[in-house]
Design a protein around this motif. Structure first.
Motif, mmCIF file in Angstrom:
data_model
loop_
_atom_site.group_PDB
_atom_site.id
_atom_site.type_symbol
_atom_site.label_atom_id
_atom_site.label_comp_id
_atom_site.label_asym_id
_atom_site.label_seq_id
_atom_site.Cartn_x
_atom_site.Cartn_y
_atom_site.Cartn_z
ATOM 1 N N ARG A 10 0.836 -1.201 0.000
ATOM 2 C CA ARG A 10 0.000 0.000 0.000
ATOM 3 C C ARG A 10 0.872 1.252 0.000
ATOM 4 N NH1 ARG A 10 -5.033 0.467 3.990
ATOM 5 N NH2 ARG A 10 -5.962 -0.558 2.195
ATOM 6 N N ASP A 11 0.383 2.274 -0.703
ATOM 7 C CA ASP A 11 1.023 3.588 -0.723
ATOM 8 C C ASP A 11 -0.091 4.605 -0.990
ATOM 9 O OD1 ASP A 11 2.921 5.677 -0.884
ATOM 10 O OD2 ASP A 11 4.349 4.413 -1.955
ATOM 11 N N HIS A 12 0.275 5.823 -1.322
ATOM 12 C CA HIS A 12 -0.737 6.823 -1.638
ATOM 13 C C HIS A 12 -0.190 7.808 -2.653
ATOM 14 C CE1 HIS A 12 1.644 9.209 1.146
ATOM 15 N NE2 HIS A 12 1.028 10.282 0.697
ATOM 16 N N MET A 13 -1.115 8.548 -3.282
ATOM 17 C CA MET A 13 -0.712 9.610 -4.203
ATOM 18 C C MET A 13 -1.723 10.740 -4.115
ATOM 19 S SD MET A 13 -1.513 8.190 -8.019
ATOM 20 C CE MET A 13 -3.177 7.833 -8.559
ATOM 21 N N MET A 14 -1.243 11.952 -4.368
ATOM 22 C CA MET A 14 -2.078 13.144 -4.368
ATOM 23 C C MET A 14 -1.972 13.792 -5.739
ATOM 24 S SD MET A 14 -1.262 14.648 -0.585
ATOM 25 C CE MET A 14 0.422 14.052 -0.435
ATOM 26 N N ILE A 15 -3.117 13.943 -6.408
ATOM 27 C CA ILE A 15 -3.134 14.493 -7.763
ATOM 28 C C ILE A 15 -4.188 15.584 -7.861
ATOM 29 C CG2 ILE A 15 -2.276 12.374 -8.838
ATOM 30 C CD1 ILE A 15 -5.847 13.061 -9.435
ATOM 31 N N LEU A 30 -11.533 21.776 -11.894
ATOM 32 C CA LEU A 30 -10.278 21.286 -11.339
ATOM 33 C C LEU A 30 -10.457 20.990 -9.853
ATOM 34 C CD1 LEU A 30 -7.255 20.740 -11.885
ATOM 35 C CD2 LEU A 30 -6.830 23.106 -11.173
ATOM 36 N N HIS A 31 -10.008 19.823 -9.429
ATOM 37 C CA HIS A 31 -10.100 19.435 -8.011
ATOM 38 C C HIS A 31 -8.950 18.482 -7.681
ATOM 39 C CE1 HIS A 31 -12.231 16.227 -10.183
ATOM 40 N NE2 HIS A 31 -11.864 15.427 -9.185
ATOM 41 N N GLY A 32 -8.708 18.308 -6.412
ATOM 42 C CA GLY A 32 -7.655 17.418 -5.959
ATOM 43 C C GLY A 32 -8.223 16.097 -5.492
ATOM 44 N N ALA A 33 -7.366 15.089 -5.504
ATOM 45 C CA ALA A 33 -7.746 13.774 -4.996
ATOM 46 C C ALA A 33 -6.529 13.153 -4.323
ATOM 47 C CB ALA A 33 -8.234 12.871 -6.118
ATOM 48 N N GLN A 61 8.657 -0.384 -6.013
ATOM 49 C CA GLN A 61 8.175 -0.168 -7.378
ATOM 50 C C GLN A 61 6.832 0.550 -7.393
ATOM 51 O OE1 GLN A 61 10.041 -0.548 -10.127
ATOM 52 N NE2 GLN A 61 11.640 -1.053 -8.649
ATOM 53 N N LEU A 62 5.942 0.216 -6.464
ATOM 54 C CA LEU A 62 4.673 0.936 -6.378
ATOM 55 C C LEU A 62 4.931 2.413 -6.078
ATOM 56 C CD1 LEU A 62 1.598 1.100 -6.394
ATOM 57 C CD2 LEU A 62 1.636 0.410 -3.973
ATOM 58 N N ASN A 63 5.816 2.689 -5.133
ATOM 59 C CA ASN A 63 6.152 4.065 -4.788
ATOM 60 C C ASN A 63 6.730 4.812 -5.991
ATOM 61 O OD1 ASN A 63 8.431 6.076 -3.590
ATOM 62 N ND2 ASN A 63 6.594 6.037 -2.308
ATOM 63 N N ASP A 64 7.588 4.145 -6.748
ATOM 64 C CA ASP A 64 8.174 4.774 -7.938
ATOM 65 C C ASP A 64 7.112 5.097 -8.988
ATOM 66 O OD1 ASP A 64 10.669 4.546 -6.751
ATOM 67 O OD2 ASP A 64 11.349 2.914 -8.051
ATOM 68 N N VAL A 65 6.183 4.167 -9.215
ATOM 69 C CA VAL A 65 5.118 4.402 -10.194
ATOM 70 C C VAL A 65 4.231 5.558 -9.733
ATOM 71 C CG1 VAL A 65 3.002 3.427 -11.195
ATOM 72 C CG2 VAL A 65 5.111 2.075 -11.178
ATOM 73 N N LEU A 66 3.838 5.555 -8.472
ATOM 74 C CA LEU A 66 2.970 6.621 -7.974
ATOM 75 C C LEU A 66 3.674 7.972 -7.987
ATOM 76 C CD1 LEU A 66 1.130 4.845 -5.027
ATOM 77 C CD2 LEU A 66 0.445 5.045 -7.438
ATOM 78 N N GLY A 67 4.989 7.952 -7.819
ATOM 79 C CA GLY A 67 5.772 9.186 -7.860
ATOM 80 C C GLY A 67 5.675 9.905 -9.194
ATOM 81 N N GLN A 68 5.301 9.192 -10.246
ATOM 82 C CA GLN A 68 5.129 9.804 -11.564
ATOM 83 C C GLN A 68 3.878 10.680 -11.630
ATOM 84 O OE1 GLN A 68 5.049 6.449 -14.232
ATOM 85 N NE2 GLN A 68 7.048 5.729 -13.571
ATOM 86 N N PHE A 69 2.960 10.502 -10.673
ATOM 87 C CA PHE A 69 1.697 11.230 -10.666
ATOM 88 C C PHE A 69 1.559 12.212 -9.506
ATOM 89 C CE2 PHE A 69 0.824 6.888 -12.285
ATOM 90 C CZ PHE A 69 0.633 7.223 -13.617
ATOM 91 N N THR A 70 2.194 11.916 -8.390
ATOM 92 C CA THR A 70 2.002 12.680 -7.169
ATOM 93 C C THR A 70 2.375 14.147 -7.355
ATOM 94 O OG1 THR A 70 2.326 10.723 -5.805
ATOM 95 C CG2 THR A 70 2.694 12.821 -4.734
ATOM 96 N N TYR A 71 1.532 15.023 -6.812
ATOM 97 C CA TYR A 71 1.692 16.473 -6.878
ATOM 98 C C TYR A 71 1.680 17.012 -8.304
ATOM 99 C CZ TYR A 71 2.979 15.964 -1.991
ATOM 100 O OH TYR A 71 2.987 15.662 -0.664
ATOM 101 N N ARG A 72 0.953 16.316 -9.171
ATOM 102 C CA ARG A 72 0.825 16.777 -10.554
ATOM 103 C C ARG A 72 -0.644 17.008 -10.885
ATOM 104 N NH1 ARG A 72 5.382 13.568 -10.966
ATOM 105 N NH2 ARG A 72 7.070 14.505 -12.117
ATOM 106 N N ASN A 73 -0.856 17.948 -11.783
ATOM 107 C CA ASN A 73 -2.174 18.138 -12.370
ATOM 108 C C ASN A 73 -2.197 17.258 -13.616
ATOM 109 O OD1 ASN A 73 -4.452 18.916 -13.754
ATOM 110 N ND2 ASN A 73 -4.066 21.112 -13.590
#
Length: 135
Positions: A10-15, A30-33, A61-73
């Motif tokens: 488990r991990d998390h991402m903010m987009i 536009l909204h955040g999730a 690897q999950l963290n790396d994949v999610l890092g591609q999206f986190t804090y991005r619009n």
């Protein structure tokens, strides 16, 4: 019933993103999730080390994949141009990227015996969506 072993990390991402279409109502703006993301790795038989997958490598690897999206619009990302980045669609993108990493050996040689991956994005404590794929 099919006999299957699984390990979930488990991990998390903010987009940020917006949607097109009346069906989305106010989410067209536009909204955040913030998503809690579970990635379940599945196989019928354990590997030579009696593992489904190395939990440390799976987490990394999950963290790396999610890092591609986190804090991005996501509206600003070329790969999502013209795409409604629904929870369901994002679950598929993440599962596919994890599958690419399995095939590339990034989760270790033992992971080549995995049968499938299921990714679940939890939007809240009462709503989530999943995508499951074979490897």
């Amino acid at each position: 019933m099919i006999d299957v072993f699984s390990v979930t990390v488990r991990d998390h991402m903010m987009i940020a993103h917006s949607f097109r279409g009346e069906v989305f109502g106010p989410a067209q703006r536009l909204h955040g999730a913030t998503y809690v993301v579970d990635a379940a790795f599945r196989r019928a038989e354990l590997d030579a080390d009696n593992l489904v997958v190395d939990i440390g490598l799976a987490s990394q690897q999950l963290n790396d994949v999610l890092g591609q999206f986190t804090y991005r619009n996501l509206d600003d990302e070329a790969e999502f141009a013209g795409v409604n980045t629904s929870t369901e669609a994002l679950a598929k993108v993440i599962a596919d990227r994890l599958a690419e990493r399995v095939h590339a050996g990034a989760l270790g040689e033992g992971a080549r015996g995995l049968a499938g991956i299921a990714v679940t994005l939890h939007e809240s404590h009462i709503a989530w969506a999943s995508y499951e794929r074979s490897l």
